[in-house]
Design a protein around this motif. Structure first.
Motif, mmCIF file in Angstrom:
data_model
loop_
_atom_site.group_PDB
_atom_site.id
_atom_site.type_symbol
_atom_site.label_atom_id
_atom_site.label_comp_id
_atom_site.label_asym_id
_atom_site.label_seq_id
_atom_site.Cartn_x
_atom_site.Cartn_y
_atom_site.Cartn_z
ATOM 1 N N GLN A 131 0.828 -1.209 0.000
ATOM 2 C CA GLN A 131 0.000 0.000 0.000
ATOM 3 C C GLN A 131 0.864 1.261 0.000
ATOM 4 N N GLU A 132 1.899 1.270 0.807
ATOM 5 C CA GLU A 132 2.810 2.424 0.819
ATOM 6 C C GLU A 132 3.529 2.569 -0.513
ATOM 7 N N ALA A 133 3.906 1.448 -1.117
ATOM 8 C CA ALA A 133 4.625 1.487 -2.395
ATOM 9 C C ALA A 133 3.786 2.110 -3.503
ATOM 10 N N ILE A 134 2.505 1.809 -3.513
ATOM 11 C CA ILE A 134 1.675 2.314 -4.621
ATOM 12 C C ILE A 134 1.077 3.688 -4.355
ATOM 13 N N THR A 135 1.264 4.221 -3.148
ATOM 14 C CA THR A 135 0.707 5.544 -2.849
ATOM 15 C C THR A 135 1.776 6.603 -2.608
ATOM 16 N N CYS A 136 3.036 6.224 -2.594
ATOM 17 C CA CYS A 136 4.098 7.201 -2.343
ATOM 18 C C CYS A 136 4.449 7.965 -3.625
ATOM 19 N N ASN A 137 5.287 8.965 -3.481
ATOM 20 C CA ASN A 137 5.699 9.786 -4.632
ATOM 21 C C ASN A 137 6.453 8.991 -5.692
ATOM 22 N N GLU A 138 7.098 7.908 -5.285
ATOM 23 C CA GLU A 138 7.884 7.102 -6.217
ATOM 24 C C GLU A 138 7.133 5.838 -6.645
ATOM 25 N N SER A 139 5.828 5.863 -6.576
ATOM 26 C CA SER A 139 5.021 4.664 -6.842
ATOM 27 C C SER A 139 5.275 4.084 -8.233
ATOM 28 N N ASN A 140 5.504 4.934 -9.217
ATOM 29 C CA ASN A 140 5.748 4.401 -10.566
ATOM 30 C C ASN A 140 7.013 3.555 -10.614
ATOM 31 N N LYS A 141 8.043 3.955 -9.889
ATOM 32 C CA LYS A 141 9.287 3.168 -9.853
ATOM 33 C C LYS A 141 9.081 1.854 -9.109
ATOM 34 N N TRP A 142 8.353 1.894 -7.989
ATOM 35 C CA TRP A 142 8.096 0.664 -7.242
ATOM 36 C C TRP A 142 7.231 -0.300 -8.049
ATOM 37 N N MET A 143 6.233 0.213 -8.749
ATOM 38 C CA MET A 143 5.394 -0.655 -9.591
ATOM 39 C C MET A 143 6.222 -1.286 -10.706
ATOM 40 N N GLU A 144 7.114 -0.520 -11.287
ATOM 41 C CA GLU A 144 7.977 -1.036 -12.345
ATOM 42 C C GLU A 144 8.819 -2.212 -11.851
ATOM 43 N N TRP B 209 5.954 -8.435 0.106
ATOM 44 C CA TRP B 209 6.870 -7.626 -0.683
ATOM 45 C C TRP B 209 7.885 -6.961 0.243
ATOM 46 N N ILE B 210 9.146 -7.006 -0.154
ATOM 47 C CA ILE B 210 10.227 -6.314 0.539
ATOM 48 C C ILE B 210 10.848 -5.338 -0.458
ATOM 49 N N TYR B 211 11.059 -4.121 -0.014
ATOM 50 C CA TYR B 211 11.563 -3.063 -0.893
ATOM 51 C C TYR B 211 12.935 -2.597 -0.431
ATOM 52 N N LYS B 212 13.746 -2.226 -1.413
ATOM 53 C CA LYS B 212 15.092 -1.763 -1.113
ATOM 54 C C LYS B 212 15.504 -0.765 -2.194
ATOM 55 N N LYS B 213 16.192 0.270 -1.777
ATOM 56 C CA LYS B 213 16.792 1.198 -2.732
ATOM 57 C C LYS B 213 18.291 1.119 -2.504
ATOM 58 N N LYS B 214 19.004 0.683 -3.539
ATOM 59 C CA LYS B 214 20.448 0.489 -3.414
ATOM 60 C C LYS B 214 21.169 1.841 -3.427
ATOM 61 N N GLY C 210 21.005 4.076 -6.344
ATOM 62 C CA GLY C 210 19.694 4.586 -6.725
ATOM 63 C C GLY C 210 18.782 3.555 -7.356
ATOM 64 N N GLU C 211 19.275 2.336 -7.537
ATOM 65 C CA GLU C 211 18.465 1.280 -8.137
ATOM 66 C C GLU C 211 17.396 0.813 -7.148
ATOM 67 N N TYR C 212 16.179 0.615 -7.660
ATOM 68 C CA TYR C 212 15.058 0.145 -6.852
ATOM 69 C C TYR C 212 14.958 -1.375 -6.977
ATOM 70 N N LYS C 213 14.628 -2.045 -5.865
ATOM 71 C CA LYS C 213 14.451 -3.499 -5.859
ATOM 72 C C LYS C 213 13.168 -3.835 -5.111
ATOM 73 N N ALA C 214 12.448 -4.824 -5.602
ATOM 74 C CA ALA C 214 11.283 -5.364 -4.904
ATOM 75 C C ALA C 214 11.390 -6.875 -4.996
ATOM 76 N N ARG C 215 11.231 -7.550 -3.864
ATOM 77 C CA ARG C 215 11.338 -9.010 -3.811
ATOM 78 C C ARG C 215 10.159 -9.574 -3.048
ATOM 79 N N LEU C 216 9.754 -10.761 -3.419
ATOM 80 C CA LEU C 216 8.760 -11.509 -2.655
ATOM 81 C C LEU C 216 9.499 -12.445 -1.725
ATOM 82 N N VAL C 217 9.079 -12.545 -0.468
ATOM 83 C CA VAL C 217 9.764 -13.412 0.477
ATOM 84 C C VAL C 217 8.790 -14.380 1.163
ATOM 85 N N THR C 218 9.320 -15.589 1.401
ATOM 86 C CA THR C 218 8.678 -16.633 2.224
ATOM 87 C C THR C 218 9.794 -17.443 2.826
ATOM 88 N N ALA C 219 9.399 -18.533 3.490
ATOM 89 C CA ALA C 219 10.398 -19.427 4.082
ATOM 90 C C ALA C 219 11.143 -20.220 3.013
#
Length: 112
Positions: free
Chosen positions: A7-20, A52-57, A60-69
């Motif tokens: 929810q934060e990813a899609i509503t923040c100012n950088e939402s287009n980058k996170w969606m990408e 979803w886990i988010y990271k900005k390197k 400046g590179e954006y990363k989004a990963r799905l995590v489980t066990a």
């Protein structure tokens, strides 16, 4: 800002980058045949939630990963995952893992 959840990813100012990067992540998981969409199994099979886990390197590179066990290694039994938030298809279907979300070869390339 690094989002804490979808929810934060899609509503923040950088939402287009996170969606990408989320779209890229989902496409990559499909491309590498990580899972297969199936009907939800009977009640004696556990369906694991993903997050979803988010990271900005530092570069400046954006990363989004799905995590489980079951991120790395071989999947030796039937493992089912809920559809990721933001990528639900409106059905009760789940993903059956064919292999771990991130095998070691891919991880070394994608997270460096």
């Amino acid at each position: 800002m690094i989002p804490d959840n979808f929810q934060e990813a899609i509503t923040c100012n950088e939402s287009n980058k996170w969606m990408e990067v989320m779209n890229r992540e989902m496409n990559s998981l499909e491309k590498y045949n990580t899972w297969t969409m199936v009907r939800k199994p009977d009640r004696n099979k556990k369906v694991i939630d993903v997050k979803w886990i988010y990271k900005k390197k530092s570069d400046g590179e954006y990363k989004a990963r799905l995590v489980t066990a079951f991120q790395n290694g071989k999947v030796l039994s039937e493992v089912y995952l809920k559809q990721p938030v933001g990528y639900e298809d409106g059905t009760d279907n789940v993903y059956k893992l064919n292999k771990a979300l991130y095998d070691l070869k891919r991880k070394s390339k994608s997270m460096v």
